[in-house]
Design a protein around this motif. Sequence first.
Motif: not given
Length: 122
Positions: A4-8
């Motif tokens: 999720p952090k990378v996707k954000s």
Amino acid sequence: MIKPKVKSRFRVKKHLKKVLTKGTMEKPRLSVYRSLNNIYIQFIDDSTNRTIFSVSSLSKEVKEKIQGHLTKTELSKLVGQVAAEIALSKGIQTGVFDRNGFRYHGRVKALADGLREGGLKI
């Protein structure tokens, strides 16, 4: 599966690409990448799709200027100052700062401050 952090970060990066002006030879785009241990900056001419030059915390120009132990934030500031020196020697006075989806905080901010202290206008 993307975390999720990378996707954000990719979502923010996509938005920034729409908002930022394109870099030229006189005013290149300064693209920053921050890994866990190192920081990298590229000066990019978007009109010809070429990298003018790049500097990182692994570059020999930076390693020559390191005196003693530096924190990652201090090293980022030094990378910014070295990049500004090289840019001014190549006739580049200004640039468009592309934080590449990373928050303008910590090492990214230190890099930008180093660029400004080196005499570059961003």
